[in-house]
Design a protein around this motif. Structure first.
Motif, short mmCIF file in Angstrom:
data_model
loop_
_atom_site.label_atom_id
_atom_site.label_comp_id
_atom_site.label_asym_id
_atom_site.label_seq_id
_atom_site.Cartn_x
_atom_site.Cartn_y
_atom_site.Cartn_z
N MET A 1 67.00 3.30 91.89
CA MET A 1 65.73 2.97 91.24
C MET A 1 65.25 4.15 90.41
O MET A 1 65.23 5.27 90.90
CB MET A 1 64.69 2.61 92.31
N ASN A 2 64.92 3.89 89.14
CA ASN A 2 64.55 4.97 88.23
C ASN A 2 63.08 5.32 88.33
O ASN A 2 62.32 5.06 87.42
CB ASN A 2 64.89 4.57 86.79
N LEU A 3 62.70 5.89 89.45
CA LEU A 3 61.29 6.24 89.61
C LEU A 3 61.05 7.75 89.50
O LEU A 3 59.94 8.21 89.64
CB LEU A 3 60.78 5.73 90.96
N VAL A 4 62.14 8.47 89.26
CA VAL A 4 62.02 9.92 89.16
C VAL A 4 61.53 10.28 87.76
O VAL A 4 61.95 9.68 86.77
CB VAL A 4 63.41 10.57 89.39
N ILE A 5 60.60 11.24 87.72
CA ILE A 5 60.11 11.69 86.42
C ILE A 5 61.25 12.40 85.69
O ILE A 5 61.85 13.33 86.20
CB ILE A 5 58.92 12.66 86.58
N ASP A 6 61.54 11.90 84.51
CA ASP A 6 62.60 12.49 83.69
C ASP A 6 61.94 13.02 82.41
O ASP A 6 61.61 12.24 81.51
CB ASP A 6 63.65 11.41 83.39
N GLN A 7 61.76 14.32 82.36
CA GLN A 7 61.09 14.93 81.19
C GLN A 7 61.77 14.56 79.89
O GLN A 7 61.13 14.31 78.87
CB GLN A 7 61.13 16.46 81.32
N ARG A 8 63.10 14.55 79.93
CA ARG A 8 63.86 14.29 78.70
C ARG A 8 63.54 12.90 78.15
O ARG A 8 63.22 12.73 76.97
CB ARG A 8 65.38 14.39 78.99
N LEU A 10 61.04 10.97 78.99
CA LEU A 10 59.60 10.86 78.68
C LEU A 10 59.31 11.45 77.30
O LEU A 10 58.67 10.81 76.44
CB LEU A 10 58.82 11.62 79.77
N ALA A 11 59.81 12.66 77.11
CA ALA A 11 59.54 13.35 75.83
C ALA A 11 60.18 12.60 74.66
O ALA A 11 59.53 12.37 73.61
CB ALA A 11 60.09 14.77 75.90
N TRP A 12 61.41 12.21 74.82
CA TRP A 12 62.09 11.53 73.70
C TRP A 12 61.51 10.15 73.43
O TRP A 12 61.50 9.69 72.29
CB TRP A 12 63.61 11.45 73.95
N ILE B 16 62.07 23.29 75.18
CA ILE B 16 61.03 23.58 74.18
C ILE B 16 59.69 23.51 74.90
O ILE B 16 59.34 22.46 75.46
CB ILE B 16 61.08 22.56 73.01
N ALA B 17 58.98 24.63 74.89
CA ALA B 17 57.69 24.75 75.59
C ALA B 17 57.83 24.30 77.04
O ALA B 17 56.97 23.59 77.58
CB ALA B 17 56.61 23.94 74.86
N GLY B 18 58.91 24.67 77.65
CA GLY B 18 59.13 24.36 79.05
C GLY B 18 59.58 22.94 79.33
O GLY B 18 59.74 22.53 80.48
N VAL B 19 59.80 22.17 78.27
CA VAL B 19 60.21 20.77 78.46
C VAL B 19 61.69 20.63 78.12
O VAL B 19 62.15 21.08 77.06
CB VAL B 19 59.38 19.83 77.56
N ASP B 20 62.39 20.00 79.05
CA ASP B 20 63.81 19.77 78.82
C ASP B 20 63.96 18.61 77.82
O ASP B 20 63.45 17.51 78.06
CB ASP B 20 64.47 19.40 80.16
N VAL B 21 64.62 18.89 76.72
CA VAL B 21 64.76 17.83 75.70
C VAL B 21 66.25 17.48 75.47
O VAL B 21 66.63 17.01 74.39
CB VAL B 21 64.11 18.24 74.36
N SER B 22 67.06 17.71 76.49
CA SER B 22 68.48 17.38 76.35
C SER B 22 68.65 15.89 76.09
O SER B 22 67.83 15.06 76.50
CB SER B 22 69.21 17.74 77.64
N ASN B 115 63.57 1.90 83.39
CA ASN B 115 63.38 3.27 83.88
C ASN B 115 61.91 3.59 83.69
O ASN B 115 61.39 3.50 82.57
CB ASN B 115 64.26 4.22 83.05
N ILE B 116 61.22 3.95 84.77
CA ILE B 116 59.75 4.12 84.74
C ILE B 116 59.28 5.10 83.67
O ILE B 116 58.16 5.00 83.15
CB ILE B 116 59.24 4.56 86.14
N ASN B 117 60.15 6.01 83.25
CA ASN B 117 59.73 7.03 82.28
C ASN B 117 59.40 6.44 80.91
O ASN B 117 58.51 6.94 80.23
CB ASN B 117 60.81 8.10 82.14
N VAL B 118 60.13 5.40 80.54
CA VAL B 118 59.87 4.80 79.22
C VAL B 118 58.54 4.02 79.22
O VAL B 118 57.67 4.30 78.38
CB VAL B 118 61.06 3.90 78.78
N PRO B 119 58.33 3.08 80.14
CA PRO B 119 57.01 2.42 80.17
C PRO B 119 55.88 3.43 80.38
O PRO B 119 54.80 3.29 79.81
CB PRO B 119 57.09 1.47 81.36
#
Lengths: 168, 247
Positions: A1-8, A10-12, B16-22, B115-119
């Motif tokens: 389940m993809n509930l982990v915060i993924d900075q990459r 999120l940012a992209w 970048i500014a502490g954020v992983d942008v890979s 994936n919860i990050n996108v919503p």
């Protein structure tokens, strides 16, 4: 389940979505909104034109109807006038014919009267001349019975002839 | 057994500014969703001619007008037209992301919205936007006053304000979780059916397979519905932010 915060991710996602909205706002929605506005205007104009055309057609129809009614009224009036004139002409013609006939009759009567008077005058003249002649003859000659009769006959004969000439 | 693909880093990049942008495979899917959104909308929106021609143009214009009418005009009103690009962007972005997961290429594609990050990112955008609009319209104090609805006595504030704050904060959470859960559940169910089909006897295989097909078709519907609901709620929140009173 993809509930982990993924900075990459999120940012992209933020960057990508921001970019997509920016591109859409600049290159897609402005032209689209212009197009939709144009379309709306075109439709509105067309509807307005159609409404005006409908109103124009209605005005023309009413005018046509009014003219038709006027024409009908005119035709009825002309017909009425024609009938009236025909009646007038008929009555005038009858009256004129009657007057002419009466004039002709009157003229004929007058002519006949004049002719009759002329005949009587001529006859009167002839009778006077013959009487004068007879009187001359009677006076000049001593008449016997036979001679007297012969004179009377001759007188009558002349009278007939004179009358015949007058009638011709 | 959700049929989910593992997150793989395709291109490691410095922070970048502490954020992983890979760049990961899921980031590529987000790009694909963005690219698909542009590929769908740009040709449709830039086409000239006063009359929509062709099935695709008609379909897309119908979809655009549907969202614009139902969400923008009906939801926000005429003043909301300025937000149409944003809301249509959300709708088509989510729709594209959802539909990518329906491509029959397991292991390569998935609905990245599962994936919860996108919503969450999208919900944060909506949340940030409504916060900015509210403060711009009513001022910061006016924004804070909004947590105590008009007509409520001040002494009830200790009870009402926390409820209002939680309710306000729950908005982005509910937006994100609703989309995530629906997309994930649908996919999980399809993969459950496929797993059942794989594990069943030959004679019984058609039953779970039919279930998987039905669920896949249903997923198309869900993809549209979820994109629309997210957009609709975003429109409602923007409308509230544009109003004078209350959150």
């Amino acid at each position: 389940m993809n509930l982990v915060i993924d900075q990459r991710l999120l940012a992209w996602t933020l960057i990508t979505f921001g970019g997509v909205v920016a591109i859409l706002a600049k290159y897609a929605f402005k032209p689209l909104q212009q197009l939709l506005a144009e379309r709306e205007k075109k439709i509105r104009d067309s509807l307005e034109e159609a409404r005006k055309a409908r109103e124009g057609a209605e005005v023309i129809r009413r005018e046509g109807e009014a003219r038709m009614n006027e024409a009908r009224e005119e035709a009825r009036r002309i017909l009425e006038e024609g009938r009236r004139m025909a009646a007038d002409v008929r009555s005038e013609a009858g009256r004129a014919a009657r007057e002419e006939a009466e004039a002709l009759l009157r003229k004929a009567r007058e002519e006949m009267g004049r002719e009759s008077r002329r005949s009587v005058d001529a006859l009167r003249g002839t009778v006077a001349a013959i009487s004068l002649q007879v009187a001359k003859d009677v006076i000049r000659e001593n008449l016997d019975e036979n001679r007297h009769r012969q004179l009377v006959d001759e007188y009558l004969q002349r009278l007939k002839e004179a009358h015949g000439n007058t009638q011709r | 057994m959700t049929g989910d693909i593992e997150t793989t880093v395709l291109l490691p990049l410095p922070r970048i500014a502490g954020v992983d942008v890979s760049i990961t495979n899921e980031v590529v899917l987000v790009w694909l969703a963005g690219g698909l959104t542009l590929a769908i909308l740009l040709p449709v929106c830039r086409r000239r001619g006063l009359v929509a021609q062709g099935f695709y143009q008609n379909l897309m214009e119908g979809l655009i007008e549907f969202v614009e009418k139902e969400v923008v005009v009906e939801g926000i009103g005429e003043k909301g037209r300025v937000w149409a690009p944003f809301l249509l962007g959300i709708f088509f972005f989510i729709l594209s992301a959802n539909l990518l997961g329906l491509l029959p290429l397991p292991g390569l594609f998935k609905a990245v919205t599962s994936n919860i990050n996108v919503p969450a990112a999208l919900a944060l955008v909506v949340f940030g936007l409504t916060l900015w609009l509210t403060i711009r319209r009513r001022g910061f104090l006016g924004f804070l006053r909004g947590f105590l609805p008009a007509g409520v006595p001040w002494w009830m504030g200790f009870l009402v304000v926390p409820i209002e704050v939680v309710s306000w904060l729950a908005r982005p959470l509910s937006l994100a979780v609703r989309l995530f859960a629906n997309m994930m559940a649908g996919h999980a169910l399809v993969f459950v059916f496929i797993g059942m089909a794989a594990g069943s006897a030959w004679l019984l295989k058609p039953v779970p397979l039919a279930g998987a097909i039905v669920m896949n078709v249903f997923e198309v519907f869900v993809a549209f519905v979820q994109a629309f609901i997210f957009t609709l709620l975003a429109g409602i929140y923007i409308k509230e932010a544009l109003e004078e009173e209350s959150h």
